[in-house]
Design a protein around this motif. Structure first.
Motif, PDB file in Angstrom:
ATOM      1  N   ARG A 327     -38.070  64.391-126.924  1.00 27.14           N
ATOM      2  CA  ARG A 327     -38.639  64.368-125.573  1.00 27.14           C
ATOM      3  C   ARG A 327     -38.042  63.251-124.717  1.00 27.14           C
ATOM      4  O   ARG A 327     -38.153  63.282-123.477  1.00 27.14           O
ATOM      5  N   ARG A 328     -37.382  62.285-125.345  1.00 28.38           N
ATOM      6  CA  ARG A 328     -36.817  61.169-124.596  1.00 28.38           C
ATOM      7  C   ARG A 328     -35.511  61.541-123.874  1.00 28.38           C
ATOM      8  O   ARG A 328     -34.932  60.709-123.170  1.00 28.38           O
ATOM      9  N   VAL A 329     -35.059  62.769-124.047  1.00 24.85           N
ATOM     10  CA  VAL A 329     -33.891  63.236-123.299  1.00 24.85           C
ATOM     11  C   VAL A 329     -34.103  63.035-121.804  1.00 24.85           C
ATOM     12  O   VAL A 329     -33.179  62.649-121.074  1.00 24.85           O
ATOM     13  N   SER A 330     -35.311  63.272-121.328  1.00 29.29           N
ATOM     14  CA  SER A 330     -35.590  63.133-119.888  1.00 29.29           C
ATOM     15  C   SER A 330     -35.449  61.683-119.428  1.00 29.29           C
ATOM     16  O   SER A 330     -34.987  61.420-118.309  1.00 29.29           O
ATOM     17  N   GLU A 331     -35.842  60.726-120.307  1.00 29.48           N
ATOM     18  CA  GLU A 331     -35.670  59.312-119.968  1.00 29.48           C
ATOM     19  C   GLU A 331     -34.194  58.972-119.811  1.00 29.48           C
ATOM     20  O   GLU A 331     -33.788  58.285-118.861  1.00 29.48           O
ATOM     21  N   VAL A 332     -33.396  59.452-120.759  1.00 31.57           N
ATOM     22  CA  VAL A 332     -31.962  59.155-120.725  1.00 31.57           C
ATOM     23  C   VAL A 332     -31.315  59.796-119.505  1.00 31.57           C
ATOM     24  O   VAL A 332     -30.415  59.211-118.885  1.00 31.57           O
ATOM     25  N   ALA A 333     -31.759  60.980-119.144  1.00 27.63           N
ATOM     26  CA  ALA A 333     -31.216  61.644-117.956  1.00 27.63           C
ATOM     27  C   ALA A 333     -31.433  60.784-116.710  1.00 27.63           C
ATOM     28  O   ALA A 333     -30.524  60.626-115.882  1.00 27.63           O
ATOM     29  N   ALA A 334     -32.620  60.214-116.583  1.00 25.65           N
ATOM     30  CA  ALA A 334     -32.899  59.341-115.444  1.00 25.65           C
ATOM     31  C   ALA A 334     -32.041  58.079-115.501  1.00 25.65           C
ATOM     32  O   ALA A 334     -31.486  57.631-114.480  1.00 25.65           O
ATOM     33  N   ASP A 335     -31.907  57.491-116.692  1.00 20.56           N
ATOM     34  CA  ASP A 335     -31.105  56.276-116.854  1.00 20.56           C
ATOM     35  C   ASP A 335     -29.648  56.522-116.482  1.00 20.56           C
ATOM     36  O   ASP A 335     -29.021  55.712-115.783  1.00 20.56           O
ATOM     37  N   LEU A 336     -29.094  57.631-116.964  1.00 22.64           N
ATOM     38  CA  LEU A 336     -27.694  57.937-116.682  1.00 22.64           C
ATOM     39  C   LEU A 336     -27.459  58.155-115.189  1.00 22.64           C
ATOM     40  O   LEU A 336     -26.464  57.666-114.627  1.00 22.64           O
ATOM     41  N   SER A 337     -28.357  58.867-114.543  1.00 27.66           N
ATOM     42  CA  SER A 337     -28.206  59.132-113.111  1.00 27.66           C
ATOM     43  C   SER A 337     -28.180  57.832-112.321  1.00 27.66           C
ATOM     44  O   SER A 337     -27.334  57.634-111.435  1.00 27.66           O
ATOM     45  N   TYR A 338     -29.083  56.929-112.658  1.00 31.58           N
ATOM     46  CA  TYR A 338     -29.155  55.651-111.943  1.00 31.58           C
ATOM     47  C   TYR A 338     -27.938  54.782-112.257  1.00 31.58           C
ATOM     48  O   TYR A 338     -27.350  54.174-111.359  1.00 31.58           O
ATOM     49  N   LEU A 339     -27.549  54.724-113.526  1.00 31.24           N
ATOM     50  CA  LEU A 339     -26.429  53.872-113.932  1.00 31.24           C
ATOM     51  C   LEU A 339     -25.131  54.319-113.284  1.00 31.24           C
ATOM     52  O   LEU A 339     -24.324  53.490-112.826  1.00 31.24           O
ATOM     53  N   ILE A 340     -24.899  55.622-113.198  1.00 38.65           N
ATOM     54  CA  ILE A 340     -23.679  56.128-112.587  1.00 38.65           C
ATOM     55  C   ILE A 340     -23.701  55.937-111.076  1.00 38.65           C
ATOM     56  O   ILE A 340     -22.694  55.578-110.461  1.00 38.65           O
ATOM     57  N   ALA A 341     -24.862  56.134-110.468  1.00 33.88           N
ATOM     58  CA  ALA A 341     -24.960  56.023-109.008  1.00 33.88           C
ATOM     59  C   ALA A 341     -24.864  54.588-108.523  1.00 33.88           C
ATOM     60  O   ALA A 341     -24.226  54.304-107.498  1.00 33.88           O
ATOM     61  N   PHE A 342     -25.470  53.655-109.251  1.00 32.79           N
ATOM     62  CA  PHE A 342     -25.592  52.291-108.757  1.00 32.79           C
ATOM     63  C   PHE A 342     -24.859  51.240-109.596  1.00 32.79           C
ATOM     64  O   PHE A 342     -24.816  50.071-109.237  1.00 32.79           O
ATOM     65  N   GLY A 343     -24.317  51.638-110.731  1.00 28.13           N
ATOM     66  CA  GLY A 343     -23.565  50.707-111.551  1.00 28.13           C
ATOM     67  C   GLY A 343     -24.405  49.677-112.251  1.00 28.13           C
ATOM     68  O   GLY A 343     -23.883  48.692-112.764  1.00 28.13           O
ATOM     69  N   ASP A 344     -25.699  49.864-112.288  1.00 32.37           N
ATOM     70  CA  ASP A 344     -26.610  48.912-112.914  1.00 32.37           C
ATOM     71  C   ASP A 344     -27.796  49.701-113.439  1.00 32.37           C
ATOM     72  O   ASP A 344     -28.057  50.824-113.018  1.00 32.37           O
ATOM     73  N   LEU A 345     -28.501  49.082-114.363  1.00 26.62           N
ATOM     74  CA  LEU A 345     -29.683  49.761-114.920  1.00 26.62           C
ATOM     75  C   LEU A 345     -30.604  48.728-115.516  1.00 26.62           C
ATOM     76  O   LEU A 345     -30.173  47.919-116.336  1.00 26.62           O
TER      77      LEU A 345
END
Length: 345
Positions: A327-345
């Motif tokens: 179920r944590r796939v959704s968490e990682v999806a959010a993390d990846l989107s933010y990290l790629i868009a903003f270069g930070d997480l």
């Protein structure tokens, strides 16, 4: 890969190190490693990871007791590396200056104890949520970024030829990404953020061959921490040949911060401090390389979650634990989107 039932049947044939016959075999193994006959005291099973079973072993020595650790493969999936390879890698890493648990003995097939190793018992807490939060470890957390950077720089300092006689897999970053994408397509689940991450990484992952050995799972949870700092790096089962950025990026993945999201390096440090300390210790990596490998590290964790979910949903390995982690796939999806868009997480 063998099916779970056959593997569990094979595991069931192993001697129980806490019972009479197994304890006798374990005493012989320990004695062989120490070079003397030994008497064992209590053999106590400890909590273990997904692929290992672990026991604390008391060895009576003169007027005192020495405590050792006995660990063996104990899951439906065999560990990727035999224990003797893990032990040899850890021993050589120790010689390079990486803090490790000294190896006492490696089991042979005739010992009847399975794929196993005995090491010295090191001080320290492995459970990251404890040492990331408890006041007793405040001083350790201040030192830990530098200590981890130094340990990794020492490990990465040895050329690939230093490990040539060991059966280690390896390759380019592009190769790692390609194999992961093949798994993603085989599972057949579309996660748009994963699609984005694969597309982002494809032109950025290095095509060049491996340059060093990496631990492969260097993170909070695989470090023994005392109030003074890093005591030992443990769990070498995923070690392979790659480039330094893989270890550094994995350490920065969101999953290993255990709620301390504001400290991107394992929940205890900053990227800037990690890079500075790694370079000061002789390592070479750019800010851009760390970012690429951090994206890869988060995607790698997401793929692990997806595979565990697929194990359960497919009926291959029914497991509530795997379903919950999936179920944590959704968490990682959010993390990846933010990290790629903003270069930070």
């Amino acid at each position: 890969m063998a099916d779970e039932k056959s593997v569990q049947t094979e595991l069931g044939k192993m001697l129980d190190p806490a019972k009479c016959e197994g304890k006798t075999a374990l005493a012989r193994l320990v004695g062989r490693g120490l070079g003397a006959d030994v008497e064992l005291g209590e053999v106590l099973q400890l909590s273990g990871g997904a692929s290992s079973a672990t026991w604390q072993v008391e060895v009576e020595k003169g007027c005192g007791i020495e405590r050792l650790i006995f660990q063996r493969t104990a899951s439906a999936e065999h560990t990727s590396l035999p224990r003797w390879v893990q032990a040899e890698v850890a021993t050589r890493a120790g010689a390079l200056g990486v803090p490790v648990a000294p190896v006492v003995a490696v089991a042979r097939p005739e010992d009847g104890l399975g794929d196993a190793v005995v090491t010295r018992m090191m001080p320290g807490e492995a459970l990251a949520p404890r040492w990331l939060r408890q006041p007793d470890y405040a001083a350790a957390r201040e030192k830990l970024t530098m200590q981890c950077a130094e340990a990794l720089a020492r490990l990465h300092s040895a050329p690939v030829t230093h490990w040539n006689d060991l059966p280690l897999v390896g390759g380019s970053g592009a190769g790692l990404l390609e194999r992961s994408f093949e798994v993603y397509r085989r599972i057949g689940v579309d996660v748009p953020a994963f699609d984005l991450a694969f597309a982002f990484l494809k032109p950025r992952m290095p095509q060049t061959p491996a340059t060093c050995l990496v631990h492969g799972d260097f993170r909070s949870g695989n470090l023994l921490i005392t109030p003074e700092g890093l005591a030992a790096v443990i769990d070498w089962e995923l070690t392979h040949l790659s480039v330094p950025g893989e270890d550094l990026g994995w350490l920065c993945a969101q999953a290993w911060r255990f709620g301390k999201w504001e400290k991107p390096v394992g929940g205890f440090g900053t990227r800037e401090a990690l890079l500075e300390a790694y370079r000061a210790a002789g390592g070479t990596i750019t800010d851009e390389e760390l970012h690429v490998w951090e994206v890869y590290g988060n995607l790698k964790w997401g793929m692990s979650c997806l595979q565990l979910a697929d194990d359960h949903v497919s009926g291959r390995v029914p497991s509530v634990e795997r379903a919950v982690i999936g179920r944590r796939v959704s968490e990682v999806a959010a993390d990846l989107s933010y990290l790629i868009a903003f270069g930070d997480l």
